[in-house]
Write a protein that holds these residues in place. Structure first.
Motif, short mmCIF file in Angstrom:
data_model
loop_
_atom_site.label_atom_id
_atom_site.label_comp_id
_atom_site.label_asym_id
_atom_site.label_seq_id
_atom_site.Cartn_x
_atom_site.Cartn_y
_atom_site.Cartn_z
N MET B 1 0.82 -1.21 0.00
CA MET B 1 0.00 0.00 0.00
C MET B 1 0.85 1.25 0.00
SD MET B 1 -3.23 0.22 -0.24
CE MET B 1 -3.73 1.78 -0.97
N TYR B 8 0.39 7.95 -6.10
CA TYR B 8 -0.69 8.91 -6.32
C TYR B 8 -0.50 10.24 -5.59
CZ TYR B 8 -3.21 4.90 -8.23
OH TYR B 8 -3.58 3.83 -8.98
N ARG B 13 0.76 15.67 -12.91
CA ARG B 13 1.01 14.47 -13.69
C ARG B 13 1.49 14.91 -15.07
NH1 ARG B 13 -2.28 9.60 -13.34
NH2 ARG B 13 -2.60 9.21 -11.14
N GLN B 77 -7.64 12.58 -17.24
CA GLN B 77 -8.49 11.49 -17.74
C GLN B 77 -8.43 11.34 -19.25
OE1 GLN B 77 -12.28 12.83 -15.75
NE2 GLN B 77 -12.28 10.67 -15.11
N CYS C 9 -6.29 9.32 -7.75
CA CYS C 9 -5.84 7.94 -7.91
C CYS C 9 -6.58 7.34 -9.09
CB CYS C 9 -6.18 7.11 -6.66
SG CYS C 9 -5.64 7.87 -5.13
N ASP C 10 -5.85 6.69 -9.96
CA ASP C 10 -6.53 6.07 -11.10
C ASP C 10 -6.09 4.61 -11.23
OD1 ASP C 10 -4.01 6.95 -11.76
OD2 ASP C 10 -4.53 7.44 -13.84
N PRO C 11 -6.60 3.79 -10.33
CA PRO C 11 -6.23 2.37 -10.34
C PRO C 11 -6.68 1.72 -11.66
CG PRO C 11 -8.20 2.73 -9.03
CD PRO C 11 -7.66 4.08 -9.37
N GLU C 16 -7.35 -2.95 -6.79
CA GLU C 16 -6.65 -1.75 -6.34
C GLU C 16 -7.65 -0.65 -5.97
OE1 GLU C 16 -3.97 0.09 -9.12
OE2 GLU C 16 -3.23 1.48 -7.60
N ALA C 19 -8.97 -1.50 -2.68
CA ALA C 19 -7.95 -1.25 -1.64
C ALA C 19 -7.90 0.24 -1.30
CB ALA C 19 -6.59 -1.74 -2.13
N LEU C 20 -7.97 1.07 -2.32
CA LEU C 20 -7.96 2.53 -2.07
C LEU C 20 -9.21 2.95 -1.31
CD1 LEU C 20 -6.65 3.59 -5.58
CD2 LEU C 20 -5.50 4.12 -3.41
N ARG C 23 -8.92 1.99 2.17
CA ARG C 23 -7.95 2.78 2.92
C ARG C 23 -8.52 4.18 3.25
NH1 ARG C 23 -2.60 2.69 3.93
NH2 ARG C 23 -1.52 4.68 4.19
N TYR C 24 -9.20 4.78 2.29
CA TYR C 24 -9.61 6.18 2.48
C TYR C 24 -11.08 6.35 2.85
CZ TYR C 24 -5.01 7.12 0.61
OH TYR C 24 -3.67 7.15 0.44
N ASP C 53 -10.53 7.41 -9.39
CA ASP C 53 -11.06 7.39 -10.75
C ASP C 53 -11.02 5.95 -11.26
OD1 ASP C 53 -11.58 7.61 -13.43
OD2 ASP C 53 -10.04 9.12 -13.85
N ASN C 55 -12.15 4.92 -14.19
CA ASN C 55 -12.31 4.85 -15.64
C ASN C 55 -11.26 3.98 -16.33
OD1 ASN C 55 -14.60 6.69 -16.76
ND2 ASN C 55 -13.73 7.80 -15.02
#
Lengths: 806, 183, 295
Positions: B1, B8, B13, B77, C9-11, C16, C19-20, C23-24, C53, C55
């Motif tokens: 983790m 992130y 980015r 995105q 965050c874009d897993p 994942e 998991a995020l 966590r949050y 995110d 997407n």
């Protein structure tokens, strides 16, 4: 005052559908809007807006906001009070306004503090860190209650929540009603909407050379009032240069929109840096420069048994909101066409402009005359129903007749010309009313469908004179009488044309197309070859800008005036060169020729070359160069009487329109739809019929919005309810029907080419005709539209109540 | 983790995407909207901000050929996607794309603020090469607000553009009825 | 109107993302199509520390037929669903309801899972899911579970997801071939949120009596609701206008929405009856059409 023949001459360019010269740049996305302007080192402002309707500001703590990296400054009303004069204001001076609230806030959304930062993102972050303490005061949201003794005062210095009150009476009103066979009365409410352009208001200001502050903004007509902004900023007027920036729509919302550029200018002065303040949609919905009319009427109209109007008695309470920035000019507009197209002589008008904890009012396409049109047409429709007259018949019986023009109406304004029966007949010829009346009956009986027909005939005043800003006041502070427009025409040494306009006039209208069309007409050149630019205020000649459907008329006057001066010079040069008398020459197809002898001629390029480079070939004493300016003053205006028994001539260029709508109403959902809609307008000589048609259609769509969808709503506690585009409902393509257009041309005797203004017309009519059609569809349920916008819930409630009564 | 968090935990980015046929790479704040990225980083100011909450449609761009509100997307995105703004049709005022030309001919614009969005949407609508009724066009453009025109001239422009695209720049393959017969 | 700062965050996998989310938890929000969340971020009505995110999660973008169930991944765009002929054949109501969601520009981005998870009582997909007896598939740290749509929507803009759970798919039962489907909506403008909307799926026997009736209503309560009182009244009854009208009338009493600037409560009560009546009527007509075309 110039006059032209009532018979329309043949023009080559004027009156033809032409592509607009503005469009190519807009179509490739280079409109040059205010948010596109990126200056080096530009900072961005975001505004903290009041969350409460009425409160004193106890404190503003910017400590945390100022700690945020990228934040440059926080400016508050205290800074305004210390370093500014109040904003320009045509209302009572006892109701001052600053661009940021000073001492107290008076409506939800009023600007409280500005954060200036390196980006709008950071500025908005910092706004969230500002800590403001308010001491709440009672919210005054009902204009009638606001007038009661003991109501909380918005402006202690004014001493009352009544910003303006006066009764005007013209003719013999008591007799008109006592002698009437029928008196119809109604209580009506026209709700708040606004121009709501897709582009918000914005300004970029930067400290320039020599202590000059430069402001770029999309406000219209600032060349008319830049000295007042300089005054608010405590600058000598020649140390403020305002630069025109095209607007992405206005419809009144950017007319005299002064607070945004004033604020941007102030922020630039406070920081010494270039600052951009562009409203976001939330800023614009809550505040903008202004919302529009919000009027409560008790109105009555007298009739003979034949349906002839004997008189009108209007008692109107206008919910002005928290400030009076434009005074009661929107009622001056009602006075400009107070009898509509009808020939009655007796009018009483009691006006109270009331201060409440809402956003201030200002212009929106029609400027208040559209509201009065709606009241007139509502009353006439009610009388027609009671007298058993068809809506077209009662109107026809009351029309001012063609041989009565110029026609002086009660109150003093003059209608220049008109042919109201022709407009009505044209509309009736475009739609088969007998067919629809049969269909209405058949569909009701055979299919259970509810069809309604509405018809309205209204005035469409154009070309305001400045006296309208103050004529309703007994002791105006600044009773100006000028509303000019200027143009500068230059022919360069190779014969190419430059046209310089002297105000910010591009908001979606087509000033460049109009100006170049007039030049084409005058010189026989192709319109597309002319280059058009706009002067900043440091260089501008007198100009007023678009508004009140004036710009096409005024610009045509200015360009034609400058053209005539240039034509005289060209002819004089040609006469000297060709050694003929000037009176033997004519200007045809971009050449000056001996009358009837084209072989003896000189091209504009040859003459221009002479004017710039061959002084010895010019007539002795003639100045070199080919540039002429002309300032065209209002063609026909007079002063009001000192006692206001006559308001003078202030809006004499009078257009006219007739709309007929066939609608279907679903009594179970309140849904309305259009089966047909014709709109016939008379805007005098048409310059570009396709453009005029576009404005009629766009205006009609906005009228539809005000009638059925759009509402700037506050709840009883003064909270604003329309703060997103999901609540303020601008009609989409699906809500707007195809309008079938027709035109009648009755040239104005007072303007160049006989042009009348037509920019606002559609919105002047739609509310009346849609209201009438809805009533007609649900007549069996006693439907009567008395409040706008009329929502589906209102329609269903009426139907259900009627059913419950049996 | 822990590694995920590190990956992130950044305010910016690097993004790479195709815009109007060209690959562009920029470093951007992660919260930057696609609309602001196009306007401010790429100077594609044809992308207009009318409401920034996804209703007015003035910021419409084509994302992989489909119209989207660019105020409701983050620039990050758009990585790996193809974005088109009105400049992709023509950025040359003297040499307009047939769709832009159709808007000029029909006066399908007044102030120009919704215009790039309407032009892009028109491109998407007409991509299937089919004729459609005015009512169909009316519904198809209803996601973009125009405050000036009352829409009729825009609908006329879409139809005109359709004729141009089907029949060549002059749009000269006769009336809609003739086309139907020919088709 | 600009979004606030957040950790983006874009897993690229469900695991994942979960998991995020785990966590949050409440400090995070999931960004799907963004057609509701992005406006809230821009207006700063939402201010999450972490934006997850989804997407880029390819596994969420599948449409699969699993026997009598159509499973639609949470990340499937609404415009994909509305134009997919296989979807229209399997669950016709989806193709009828989705065009009412905003405008095409919204549907090109808006996702099935995003609309479901947002749980707006006036929205079309939640109403369709409740009507169709769909199940919502959730994935959390403890793994996958399925919740009936009618239990998924718990209250005003509230769903039953645990803080570590993500909507990963919606499973729509394939509609029996002989059924008729309809979706009727009334909004201030086309494309706006419904003032009231109704979905109906019906089946009739040879005597045109209702053998099954599923009716959902949007916009009249804190969640999309099944009009059970209407359904119960119609089962076994002939599909006549009178019967439908009489049954639909009962829905008015269940309307709990208060007045707002677009509609009064009284209006919504009347409108609910109207849209339910019209949806059932249209579904009956659709069933007849299906039968004609099938025979």
């Amino acid at each position: 005052m110039t006059t032209v023949e009532n018979e329309k001459p043949q023009y080559k360019y004027i009156g033809a559908d032409r592509k607009r010269v503005e469009d190519p740049r807009l179509l490739v996305g280079r409109g040059g809007y205010i948010a596109d302007l990126k200056l080096p080192g530009l900072l961005h402002a975001a505004i903290l807006r009041s969350p409460v309707p009425h409160a004193t500001i106890r404190s503003i703590d910017a400590t945390e906001a100022l700690k945020l990296p990228g934040v440059v400054a926080v400016v508050t009303g205290e800074d305004c009070k210390a370093h500014m004069n109040p904003c320009m204001n045509f209302g009572p001076s006892s109701i001052p306004q600053f661009p940021l609230a000073v001492d107290k806030v008076r409506y939800v959304g009023e600007a409280v503090a500005a954060v200036i930062a390196e980006s709008r993102y950071i500025a908005e972050d910092a706004v969230e860190l500002l800590e403001v303490e308010f001491d709440d005061l009672p919210a005054v949201t009902n204009p009638v209650a606001a007038m009661e003794p003991g109501a909380a005062l918005l402006h202690e210095g004014h001493g009352s929540n009544i910003g303006y009150e006066r009764t005007f009476e013209f003719g013999e009103v008591a007799e008109a009603f006592s002698g009437a066979d029928l008196v119809v009365e109604d209580t009506l409410h026209w709700g708040r909407s606004a121009g709501m352009p897709m582009e918000t208001s914005g300004a970029v200001a930067r400290p320039g050379l020599n202590g000059v502050l430069e402001i770029f903004c999309n406000s219209l007509n600032f060349s008319y009032f830049s000295f007042l902004i300089a005054g608010a900023l405590k600058l000598p007027s020649n140390r403020l240069t305002m630069n025109p920036v095209p607007a992405g729509g206005s419809f009144g919302s950017k007319f005299t929109a002064h607070k945004v550029p004033t604020l941007a200018g102030f922020l630039a002065l406070r920081t010494g840096r270039p600052v951009s303040y562009v409203e976001d949609r939330l800023d614009h919905l809550m505040n903008s420069d202004h919302h529009a009319s919000d009027r409560y009427y008790d109105a009555k109209m007298g009739f003979t048994s034949e349906g002839i109007i004997t008189g009108l008695d209007v008692d109107v309470v206008d919910d002005y909101g928290a400030y009076m920035q434009f005074g009661v000019g929107t009622h001056g507009n009602a006075f400009s066409q107070i009898v509509g197209p009808y020939g009655f002589r007796n009018v009483k008008y009691h006006l109270r402009a009331v201060l409440t904890n809402k956003c201030q009012q200002g212009a929106y396409r029609g400027f208040g005359s559209e509201v009065h049109n709606w009241v007139l047409e509502r009353l006439i429709d009610k009388a027609a129903a009671e007298l058993g007259l068809a809506p077209e018949e009662i109107r026809r019986r009351n029309f001012i007749q063609n041989d009565q023009f110029p026609y002086k109406i009660p109150g003093g304004n003059v209608y220049d010309s008109g042919n109201y029966p022709a407009v009505l007949d044209k509309a009736l010829g475009m739609i088969d009313l007998e067919h629809w009346r049969k269909e209405q009956k058949r569909l009701r009986e055979e299919e259970g469908r509810y069809i309604g027909i509405g018809l309205a005939t209204t005035q469409e005043r154009s070309v305001f004179s400045a006296t309208e800003f103050w004529a309703l006041n007994d002791n105006p502070d600044f009773p100006l009488t000028s509303s000019p427009e200027s143009a500068t025409v230059t022919i360069d040494p190779t014969g190419q044309f430059q046209l310089l306009l002297h105000c910010q006039s591009m908001w979606g209208n087509s000033p460049e197309t109009v100006g170049t069309t007039v030049l084409a007409e005058e010189f026989g050149i192709e319109p597309e070859t002319v280059n058009v630019s706009y002067a900043d205020t440091a260089r501008a000649l007198p100009g007023t800008g678009p508004g009140g459907s004036r710009y096409t008329v005024m610009l045509a006057g200015a360009v034609r005036g400058a053209s005539r001066k240039l034509q005289r010079k060209l002819v004089d040069i040609a006469a000297h060169t060709l050694e003929v008398a000037p009176e033997d020459l004519e200007l045809v197809d971009a050449r000056v020729q001996v009358t009837g002898a084209p072989e003896k001629s000189l091209s504009l390029a040859e003459l221009a070359s002479t004017a710039y480079f061959f002084a010895l070939n010019m007539p002795p004493g003639m100045e070199s160069g080919l540039e002429e300016s002309f300032t065209y003053d209002h063609p026909y205006t007079t002063l009001p009487a000192a006692d206001r028994s006559d308001l003078g001539v202030f809006y004499p260029i009078m257009g006219h329109a007739c709309h007929i709508a066939v609608m279907e109403v679903d009594p179970d959902t309140g849904r309305t739809s259009f089966l047909d809609y014709v709109a016939v307008h008379d805007a005098g000589t048409m310059v570009n019929p396709k453009s005029l048609g576009g404005h009629v259609t766009g205006g009609a769509a906005q009228g539809l919005g005000s009638t059925l969808y759009e509402e700037l709503a506050y709840d009883d506690e003064g909270q604003f309810k329309s703060s997103t585009f999901l609540d303020y409902l601008v009609p989409t393509a699906n809500e707007v029907p195809p309008f079938r257009l027709g035109h009648v041309e009755t040239p104005s005797p007072f303007t160049e080419y006989g042009i009348k203004g037509g920019g606002e017309g559609g919105r002047m009519v739609t509310p009346s005709v849609v209201s009438a059609a809805i009533d007609d569809a649900l007549r069996e349920y006693g439907m009567r539209v008395r409040e706008l916008p009329v929502k589906p819930a209102d329609i269903v409630a009426t139907v259900q109540a009627s059913i419950a009564r049996g | 983790m822990t590694s995920t968090e590190n990956k992130y935990d950044t305010d910016t980015r690097t993004v790479t995407l195709r815009v109007n046929g060209r690959e562009v790479t920029r470093e951007v704040p992660t919260r930057l909207t696609l609309a602001d990225f196009l306007r401010d980083d790429l100077d594609l100011v044809s992308v207009h901000l009318g409401c920034e909450h996804g209703v007015c449609g003035c910021c419409t761009v084509l994302l992989d050929g489909g119209s989207v509100r660019s105020c409701l997307m983050l620039a990050v995105q758009a990585v790996g996607h193809e974005v088109e703004t009105v400049e992709s049709l023509s950025a040359d005022q003297n040499n307009l794309h047939p769709i832009q030309e159709a808007f000029a001919e029909e006066q399908g614009l007044q102030c120009g603020f919704c215009t790039p969005a309407m032009v892009l949407r028109t491109k998407e609508i007409l991509a299937d090469g089919q004729e459609r009724s005015d009512d169909e066009v009316r519904d198809e453009i209803s996601g973009i607000l125009c405050r000036c025109t009352g829409y009729q001239n825009i609908i006329n422009a879409v139809q005109n553009a359709g004729r141009k695209l089907r029949c060549g720049a002059s749009g000269g393959c006769g009336t809609a009825g003739d086309e139907a017969k020919g088709a | 109107m600009k979004p606030p700062k957040f950790m983006y965050c874009d897993p690229d996998s469900v695991e994942e993302a979960v998991a995020l989310k785990s966590r949050y938890g409440h400090d995070s929000l999931v960004l799907a199509g963004g057609q509701s969340l992005m406006p809230m971020l821009n207006m700063r009505l939402a201010n999450p520390d972490v934006l997850i995110d989804i997407n880029r999660v390819a596994a969420l973008q599948q449409i699969t037929r699993d026997g009598d169930v159509l499973e639609v991944g949470a990340g499937v765009r609404q415009s994909v669903l509305e134009s997919d002929p296989a979807v229209a054949a399997a669950v016709p109501l989806l193709g009828l309801a989705i065009p009412f969601i905003g405008h095409i520009e919204n549907r090109h981005r808006g996702t099935v899972g995003g609309s479901i998870a947002h749980a707006d009582a006036a929205a079309e997909l939640p109403c369709a899911a409740v009507t169709l007896d769909a199940t919502v598939v959730l994935h959390g740290t403890a793994g996958r579970r399925e919740v009936a749509a009618r239990d998924f929507f718990e209250g005003f803009m509230t769903n039953c997801c645990a803080p570590d759970e993500l909507v990963v798919a919606v499973r729509f039962p394939v509609t029996p071939a002989a059924s008729g489907s309809a979706f009727v909506e009334h909004a201030r403008r086309q494309g706006d949120f419904a003032l009231a909307a109704s979905a109906a799926v019906v089946a009739l026997d040879a005597e045109r009596r209702f053998t099954s009736v599923a009716v959902g209503v949007a916009g009249i309560a804190a969640t999309p609701v099944r009009a059970t009182v209407v359904q119960d009244a119609l089962i076994g009854q002939a599909a006549t206008a009178e019967n439908i009208a009489a049954a639909a009338a009962a829905i008015g009493d269940t309307v709990s929405s208060a007045d707002d600037m677009h509609a009064t409560g009284a209006y919504r009560r009347h409108l609910a009856v109207t849209v339910v009546k019209r949806a059932i009527t249209a579904a009956v007509e659709n069933a007849a059409a299906v039968e004609r075309n099938g025979s």
